[in-house]
Write an enzyme that holds these catalytic residues in place. Structure first.
Site, PDB file in Angstrom:
ATOM      1  N   GLY A  14       0.835  -1.201   0.000  1.00 57.25           N
ATOM      2  CA  GLY A  14       0.000   0.000   0.000  1.00 57.25           C
ATOM      3  C   GLY A  14       0.867   1.247   0.000  1.00 57.25           C
ATOM      4  O   GLY A  14       0.673   2.169   0.794  1.00 57.25           O
ATOM      5  N   ARG A  17       0.743   5.944  -2.342  1.00 52.80           N
ATOM      6  CA  ARG A  17       0.390   7.328  -1.970  1.00 52.80           C
ATOM      7  C   ARG A  17       0.265   7.429  -0.444  1.00 52.80           C
ATOM      8  O   ARG A  17       0.339   6.434   0.274  1.00 52.80           O
ATOM      9  CB  ARG A  17      -0.938   7.754  -2.614  1.00 52.80           C
ATOM     10  CG  ARG A  17      -2.118   6.913  -2.178  1.00 52.80           C
ATOM     11  CD  ARG A  17      -3.455   7.452  -2.689  1.00 52.80           C
ATOM     12  NE  ARG A  17      -4.528   6.562  -2.311  1.00 52.80           N
ATOM     13  CZ  ARG A  17      -5.002   5.595  -3.075  1.00 52.80           C
ATOM     14  NH1 ARG A  17      -4.527   5.414  -4.281  1.00 52.80           N
ATOM     15  NH2 ARG A  17      -5.982   4.811  -2.636  1.00 52.80           N
ATOM     16  N   VAL A  65      -4.475  -7.065  -3.003  1.00 54.51           N
ATOM     17  CA  VAL A  65      -4.360  -7.993  -1.871  1.00 54.51           C
ATOM     18  C   VAL A  65      -5.623  -8.846  -1.694  1.00 54.51           C
ATOM     19  O   VAL A  65      -5.596  -9.854  -0.987  1.00 54.51           O
ATOM     20  CB  VAL A  65      -4.004  -7.272  -0.546  1.00 54.51           C
ATOM     21  CG1 VAL A  65      -2.744  -6.435  -0.695  1.00 54.51           C
ATOM     22  CG2 VAL A  65      -5.156  -6.438  -0.025  1.00 54.51           C
ATOM     23  N   TYR A 152     -15.010  -0.674   8.524  1.00 50.32           N
ATOM     24  CA  TYR A 152     -13.610  -0.221   8.562  1.00 50.32           C
ATOM     25  C   TYR A 152     -13.120  -0.078  10.002  1.00 50.32           C
ATOM     26  O   TYR A 152     -12.054  -0.573  10.368  1.00 50.32           O
ATOM     27  CB  TYR A 152     -13.507   1.128   7.831  1.00 50.32           C
ATOM     28  CG  TYR A 152     -12.193   1.866   7.982  1.00 50.32           C
ATOM     29  CD1 TYR A 152     -11.077   1.491   7.236  1.00 50.32           C
ATOM     30  CD2 TYR A 152     -12.074   2.951   8.850  1.00 50.32           C
ATOM     31  CE1 TYR A 152      -9.861   2.178   7.360  1.00 50.32           C
ATOM     32  CE2 TYR A 152     -10.870   3.643   8.981  1.00 50.32           C
ATOM     33  CZ  TYR A 152      -9.775   3.250   8.232  1.00 50.32           C
ATOM     34  OH  TYR A 152      -8.579   3.932   8.362  1.00 50.32           O
ATOM     35  N   LYS A 156     -10.353  -2.582  11.635  1.00 50.34           N
ATOM     36  CA  LYS A 156      -9.075  -2.011  12.080  1.00 50.34           C
ATOM     37  C   LYS A 156      -8.832  -2.307  13.561  1.00 50.34           C
ATOM     38  O   LYS A 156      -7.699  -2.521  13.983  1.00 50.34           O
ATOM     39  CB  LYS A 156      -9.061  -0.497  11.844  1.00 50.34           C
ATOM     40  CG  LYS A 156      -8.873  -0.090  10.389  1.00 50.34           C
ATOM     41  CD  LYS A 156      -7.470  -0.414   9.911  1.00 50.34           C
ATOM     42  CE  LYS A 156      -7.100   0.381   8.677  1.00 50.34           C
ATOM     43  NZ  LYS A 156      -5.762   0.049   8.170  1.00 50.34           N
TER      44      LYS A 156
HETATM   45  N1  LIG Z   1      -5.490   9.016   5.908  1.00 52.59           N
HETATM   46  C1  LIG Z   1      -5.991   8.958   7.142  1.00 52.59           C
HETATM   47  O1  LIG Z   1      -6.573   9.921   7.639  1.00 52.59           O
HETATM   48  C2  LIG Z   1      -5.832   7.701   7.957  1.00 52.59           C
HETATM   49  C3  LIG Z   1      -6.217   7.726   9.306  1.00 52.59           C
HETATM   50  C4  LIG Z   1      -6.113   6.584  10.060  1.00 52.59           C
HETATM   51  C5  LIG Z   1      -5.603   5.433   9.497  1.00 52.59           C
HETATM   52  N2  LIG Z   1      -5.222   5.431   8.196  1.00 52.59           N
HETATM   53  C6  LIG Z   1      -4.681   4.181   7.643  1.00 52.59           C
HETATM   54  O2  LIG Z   1      -3.384   4.418   7.119  1.00 52.59           O
HETATM   55  C7  LIG Z   1      -3.177   3.591   5.970  1.00 52.59           C
HETATM   56  C8  LIG Z   1      -2.808   4.453   4.781  1.00 52.59           C
HETATM   57  O3  LIG Z   1      -3.899   5.332   4.516  1.00 52.59           O
HETATM   58  P1  LIG Z   1      -3.750   6.575   3.508  1.00 52.59           P
HETATM   59  O4  LIG Z   1      -4.971   7.400   3.714  1.00 52.59           O
HETATM   60  O5  LIG Z   1      -2.432   7.176   3.652  1.00 52.59           O
HETATM   61  O6  LIG Z   1      -3.768   5.893   2.064  1.00 52.59           O
HETATM   62  P2  LIG Z   1      -4.969   5.264   1.207  1.00 52.59           P
HETATM   63  O7  LIG Z   1      -5.565   6.310   0.362  1.00 52.59           O
HETATM   64  O8  LIG Z   1      -5.862   4.457   2.099  1.00 52.59           O
HETATM   65  O9  LIG Z   1      -4.138   4.297   0.249  1.00 52.59           O
HETATM   66  C9  LIG Z   1      -3.555   3.134   0.768  1.00 52.59           C
HETATM   67  C10 LIG Z   1      -2.636   2.469  -0.236  1.00 52.59           C
HETATM   68  O10 LIG Z   1      -3.068   1.114  -0.357  1.00 52.59           O
HETATM   69  C11 LIG Z   1      -3.250   0.779  -1.732  1.00 52.59           C
HETATM   70  N3  LIG Z   1      -4.364  -0.165  -1.815  1.00 52.59           N
HETATM   71  C12 LIG Z   1      -5.667   0.071  -1.542  1.00 52.59           C
HETATM   72  N4  LIG Z   1      -6.383  -1.048  -1.739  1.00 52.59           N
HETATM   73  C13 LIG Z   1      -5.498  -2.012  -2.119  1.00 52.59           C
HETATM   74  C14 LIG Z   1      -5.629  -3.370  -2.467  1.00 52.59           C
HETATM   75  N5  LIG Z   1      -6.826  -3.984  -2.483  1.00 52.59           N
HETATM   76  N6  LIG Z   1      -4.520  -4.066  -2.823  1.00 52.59           N
HETATM   77  C15 LIG Z   1      -3.309  -3.453  -2.828  1.00 52.59           C
HETATM   78  N7  LIG Z   1      -3.121  -2.169  -2.499  1.00 52.59           N
HETATM   79  C16 LIG Z   1      -4.216  -1.460  -2.155  1.00 52.59           C
HETATM   80  C17 LIG Z   1      -3.507   2.108  -2.422  1.00 52.59           C
HETATM   81  O11 LIG Z   1      -3.122   2.133  -3.795  1.00 52.59           O
HETATM   82  P3  LIG Z   1      -4.128   1.648  -4.975  1.00 52.59           P
HETATM   83  O12 LIG Z   1      -5.373   2.450  -4.841  1.00 52.59           O
HETATM   84  O13 LIG Z   1      -3.364   1.891  -6.238  1.00 52.59           O
HETATM   85  O14 LIG Z   1      -4.340   0.205  -4.729  1.00 52.59           O
HETATM   86  C18 LIG Z   1      -2.603   3.035  -1.634  1.00 52.59           C
HETATM   87  O15 LIG Z   1      -1.273   2.968  -2.119  1.00 52.59           O
HETATM   88  C19 LIG Z   1      -4.459   2.798   5.771  1.00 52.59           C
HETATM   89  O16 LIG Z   1      -4.339   1.546   6.399  1.00 52.59           O
HETATM   90  C20 LIG Z   1      -5.507   3.645   6.481  1.00 52.59           C
HETATM   91  O17 LIG Z   1      -6.602   2.892   6.949  1.00 52.59           O
HETATM   92  C21 LIG Z   1      -5.315   6.530   7.411  1.00 52.59           C
END
Ligand SMILES: NC(=O)c1ccc[n+]([C@@H]2O[C@H](COP(=O)([O-])OP(=O)(O)OC[C@H]3O[C@@H](n4cnc5c(N)ncnc54)[C@H](OP(=O)(O)O)[C@@H]3O)[C@@H](O)[C@H]2O)c1
Length: 253
Positions: A14, A17, A65, A152, A156
């Site tokens: 992941g 981005r 995945v 979600y 988590k």
């Molecule tokens: N952003 C927030 O506010 C926040 C807050 C709390 C927790 N988190 C957690 O932190 C982590 C990163 O979040 P983020 O917001 O920075 O990024 P995100 O937008 O959730 O993207 C996550 C990454 O995972 C990839 N991805 C998504 N579905 C996938 C799949 N089925 N198979 C393989 N790759 C996959 C995406 O690329 P593709 O779309 O190209 O697959 C992307 O590179 C996540 O676990 C999220 O739940 C985020």
């Protein structure tokens, strides 16, 4: 402080981005070789090209995945390319949504089985070398109600429990497992960027709840993940680190 990451081999699931990309950049800057993935082929290609500027070996290939066999093959490929694995950070996520069973199966397959399959793949190699660090990424929404009853949040939450149990079980193998729960993190093209554009009132309410008056950045979370993944955090095992700028309205005993 020297994190001791130079020459370590890291798998990041992941990484195209947001937080995942920032983790990959942080680890590459610290001298790690990397294997990265996401679903988007262009996203992975761009990430690999950008990460190579730090001078370590970086390989990447797209995979979803949710496709268990493809994903297991990707994990074997990544282990083979790196010649093993010292650090695993599986943080792909299907994101939020409620009102349909598809959100439960998506969250289960991506947010839970994504990390589960990756952990199963790297544990034998880490156990054999008697060292390894895994950081699971949950969310503050797992521990504090936010955005309605979403799969979600519940899925988590399971990572926090499972991560602690992994830490206890694999301590004997020299493997540390820790969990990071970020609060809202904003970046261009991310969920909160989208929410800012489509749910202005909700977005402003989150800002008001932030003691600092802003959301977090991917780099602020990535640095904490990199620390826990590093030998500098050798005494952190089974820890759950909330990284939210003070957003959560409770005391973290
Ligand atoms: N952003 C927030 O506010 C926040 C807050 C709390 C927790 N988190 C957690 O932190 C982590 C990163 O979040 P983020 O917001 O920075 O990024 P995100 O937008 O959730 O993207 C996550 C990454 O995972 C990839 N991805 C998504 N579905 C996938 C799949 N089925 N198979 C393989 N790759 C996959 C995406 O690329 P593709 O779309 O190209 O697959 C992307 O590179 C996540 O676990 C999220 O739940 C985020």
């Amino acid at each position: 402080m020297d994190l001791g990451l130079q020459g370590k081999r890291a798998i990041i699931v992941g990484a195209a981005r947001g937080i995942g990309m920032a983790v990959a950049e942080t680890l590459a800057r610290e001298g790690c070789d990397l294997a990265v993935t996401a679903r988007s082929e262009d996203g992975v290609k761009d990430a690999v090209a950008s990460l190579k500027r730090y001078g370590t070996s970086v390989v990447g290939k797209a995979v979803n995945v949710k496709k268990a066999d493809d994903y297991r093959a990707w994990l074997d490929w990544a282990l083979d390319q790196l010649g093993g694995c010292d650090v695993l950070i599986p943080l792909s996520s299907a994101g939020g949504g409620m009102g349909s069973e598809k959100y439960w199966s998506n969250a289960f397959e991506v947010d839970v089985m994504g990390p589960v399959r990756a952990v199963e793949a790297v544990i034998p190699a880490m156990a054999e070398q008697k060292s390894g660090a895994i950081v699971l990424v949950a969310t503050t929404s797992a521990g504090e109600a936010m955005g309605g009853p979403q799969p979600y949040n519940a899925m988590k939450a399971s990572l926090v429990t499972w991560g602690k149990q992994l830490a206890l079980f694999h301590g004997k193998d020299g493997i540390r497992v820790n969990i990071v729960s970020p609060g809202p993190v904003e970046f261009e093209g991310g969920n909160w960027d989208m929410i800012k554009g489509t749910m202005e009132k909700f977005y402003q309410a989150q800002l008001r709840q932030q003691p600092t008056g802003r959301l977090g950045t991917p780099e602020e979370v990535a640095r904490c993940i990199a620390f826990l993944a590093s030998p500098a955090a050798s005494w952190c095992n089974g820890s759950h680190l909330v990284v939210d700028g003070g957003f959560t309205n409770r005391t973290h005993f």
